[in-house]
Design a protein around this motif. Sequence first.
Motif, PDB file in Angstrom:
ATOM      1  N   PHE A   1       0.833  -1.211   0.000  1.00  0.00           N
ATOM      2  CA  PHE A   1       0.000   0.000   0.000  1.00  0.00           C
ATOM      3  C   PHE A   1       0.872   1.268   0.000  1.00  0.00           C
ATOM      4  O   PHE A   1       0.647   2.188  -0.779  1.00  0.00           O
TER       5      PHE A   1
ATOM      6  N   ALA B   1     -10.390   0.274   0.328  1.00  0.00           N
ATOM      7  CA  ALA B   1     -10.116   0.256   1.782  1.00  0.00           C
ATOM      8  C   ALA B   1      -9.703   1.606   2.349  1.00  0.00           C
ATOM      9  O   ALA B   1      -9.128   1.687   3.426  1.00  0.00           O
ATOM     10  N   VAL B   2      -9.961   2.696   1.619  1.00  0.00           N
ATOM     11  CA  VAL B   2      -9.688   4.028   2.174  1.00  0.00           C
ATOM     12  C   VAL B   2     -11.025   4.729   2.390  1.00  0.00           C
ATOM     13  O   VAL B   2     -11.832   4.823   1.468  1.00  0.00           O
ATOM     14  N   THR B   3     -11.254   5.183   3.608  1.00  0.00           N
ATOM     15  CA  THR B   3     -12.529   5.835   3.918  1.00  0.00           C
ATOM     16  C   THR B   3     -12.266   7.206   4.569  1.00  0.00           C
ATOM     17  O   THR B   3     -11.200   7.446   5.134  1.00  0.00           O
TER      18      THR B   3
ATOM     19  N   GLN C   1      -9.021   7.110   6.719  1.00  0.00           N
ATOM     20  CA  GLN C   1      -8.592   5.832   7.303  1.00  0.00           C
ATOM     21  C   GLN C   1      -8.163   4.913   6.158  1.00  0.00           C
ATOM     22  O   GLN C   1      -8.971   4.589   5.273  1.00  0.00           O
ATOM     23  N   GLY C   2      -6.896   4.503   6.154  1.00  0.00           N
ATOM     24  CA  GLY C   2      -6.403   3.581   5.148  1.00  0.00           C
ATOM     25  C   GLY C   2      -6.384   2.164   5.713  1.00  0.00           C
ATOM     26  O   GLY C   2      -6.739   1.946   6.876  1.00  0.00           O
ATOM     27  N   PRO C   3      -5.950   1.181   4.903  1.00  0.00           N
ATOM     28  CA  PRO C   3      -5.848  -0.193   5.403  1.00  0.00           C
ATOM     29  C   PRO C   3      -4.607  -0.355   6.295  1.00  0.00           C
ATOM     30  O   PRO C   3      -3.783   0.561   6.370  1.00  0.00           O
ATOM     31  N   TYR C   4      -4.501  -1.489   6.960  1.00  0.00           N
ATOM     32  CA  TYR C   4      -3.302  -1.878   7.743  1.00  0.00           C
ATOM     33  C   TYR C   4      -2.973  -0.873   8.863  1.00  0.00           C
ATOM     34  O   TYR C   4      -1.820  -0.621   9.175  1.00  0.00           O
TER      35      TYR C   4
END
Lengths: 510, 214
Positions: B20, B80-82, B100-103
């Motif tokens: 990512f 997966a980014v909100t 908010q990203g993943p991981y």
Amino acid sequence: MIQRYWSRAIKLVQWGRIGLSLRRLKTAKPAEREQAQQALAALLADSRGLAMKIGQIMAGSHDDNAFQALVTSIEPLPLSKVKTCLGKPLERALQAIDEASAAASLGQVHHGLLHNGSEVAIKIRYPGIVTAIKAELNISGWLPAGGPIKRWQFDANDYKTTLHRQLLRETDYRIERQTQQRFRQNLTVSGLHIPTIYPEWCNEGVLVQSWEKGCRFSETCHWPKQQRLEIGRTLLMALWQSLFVHGEVHGDPHPGNYLFRLDSQGHAETVLLDYGCTVLIARQRRLAFLKLIEAYCTGQNIDAFGCFVAMGFNADKLAHLQEQLPELCTLLLRPLLASKPFPVAHWQLSAALQSLLGEKRWWFRAAGPADLMLLLRAFHGVNQQLAQLDVALPWWPLLKNAVGAEVLEQARQLDLPTTATANNVTARTSARRLCVRIWEDGLPAISMDLPPEAATDLASLIPSTVLAQLNAEDGLDLPALSQRLQREGISPQDLFNGHSGSKHYRVWLE
Amino acid sequence: MDFVTTIIHPVANPIGAAAFLCNTLGFQKKSSSTDALVVDNGSVAVRLVFRPAQEQGVLHVELQTQNLGAATATLLALPAVTLLQERVAIGDTRLESRLQGPYGIIITVAQEFTEDELDILPPLPTSLMWDGQAESCIRQILRLIPIDFRDGARLRITERAEMLAGENAAITVTLDNALQALADITPHFQHPLLLSALQQQGIDASDQFQRVQP
């Protein structure tokens, strides 16, 4: 006769207690300091006269130390005890007179109302204070002149004479009356007000002037910025103009001598009171100072050493600082050299001087004339006030305005004395310092660096018991050593090494 | 002391986190071992170390941009980014969006605005009082000075004008002081432009500018 000796003995005890308290104050931890200050302030207040005057000097311009009690809350004498000093003509002219509203070291002030409706401030000298002051001055003449005074060759007599002359001047209100009238006539500074004198009611022990209303300095620190700036400008310009144009500076900048108020347009007005302590600076001395300032502010070359000598500094003593003099001037004149309004709170002068000169700063103080002490007090007072007002002002432009083009031109034209003395002194004293080291059980116990001239008077620096031992064990002949140094010059060399019990001494010039 | 600094991010999937960071934020894989992956972007390195999901940490990454809206939209288009918060004002000159990203990666997208972009006229760093017209005139005219030089010019004009006021023993800077300061501290080639701009404000500063010799 017995009563006179008894009175002198009591005064001596009092001075002894003051001396002890001063020593305690010097060594007190921060938590104990306030308590020590209060004890000393109480002792000084008990004494009236010279001791109280010293307390007022210690109060400076800060409103937050115990000595302020000496400025604002000294208990005055009842009117009945001083009324006879007024004289019949003044008594007849008065419609009313209150109990004293303020008391100071040498006299107290009463609010009076004349039959013509004018409100007046009547300053009455304490009965018998002149005799008391003279007696105290005799005692203060016995105070020791050792320590740094001797080590750095201060002219203690010059200091004592200046202090004595100043105090005796302050007890004669006819001199104060003339001084106040001179200040009122000469000073033309915006926002400055000097009370009007009523000469017809004044005499040696009574001074009558217009009654002035206003608040104390501490209150003005909460005034809006514009009015704080106006006060700061007035204080600074009054200092410049009185020093450089008129040659006479108000030398008593404690808070009790100022009142502040707003005029009908809302501008701040500063009322300057009490002209008993002023410093007279001769024309050559003040023009030399101005010449130095202008040269530094405009980036011209200047013989700074010559300027200081013309200002009354001792060339021989100042010669020890010749190398550091340009940087020293930059530090001393920093607010004037700033290219923007200067906030005095940022001026850490003491720390900067300590960093530049270390122990040699005493040479600067010792080289200065004794009345410089009073002038420095006036400068220091204004600095403290500007810092508390929290204002930044353009010093150099204000100085130029206060002084005017004509006086600046006179300063430019001033011929400085030739300063060959500086080189002679340096040649005769080629050592830079006298080093004294003492080790105890192999560990360093005392490390002291002194001016090289101190080598000619080692007897006063070494404890007599040690001296006797060194003499007996090592055959050290200090008088002979001193004579040799005076004859041959103070050049780098080992003076002596010695042992005394577990202690090892080494003294040398380098 | 000089150190090479690396940020440690405990994460359940170091390989996914590295991908990512490399694919979306311009990082490059620098090294890998059995217990960690290190990525860096030339100025900062991130050491991704494995931890079970319940012990995963949070890695805050701030991205500076000249276009907050476009940058936020681009990131939100990624899987997966909100969006957490949009266009939060920080002080007078900064806006942020938080994503908010993943991981366990939180991305702050920030844009700093200049006084021109914000259309504000910052106050002068004064020590004395200023006449209202003098202050307003200088604040306006400073707009003509390139933004990179403006803070320095603002300071120098203010200081110079206050010293000029002092020469008249004044504690209030007048319009004349301010214009003279402007003429004194600006390069001669800018004078025609400044004079013309002042004229548009209805101010004739030819006297003050003539006093300055080229």
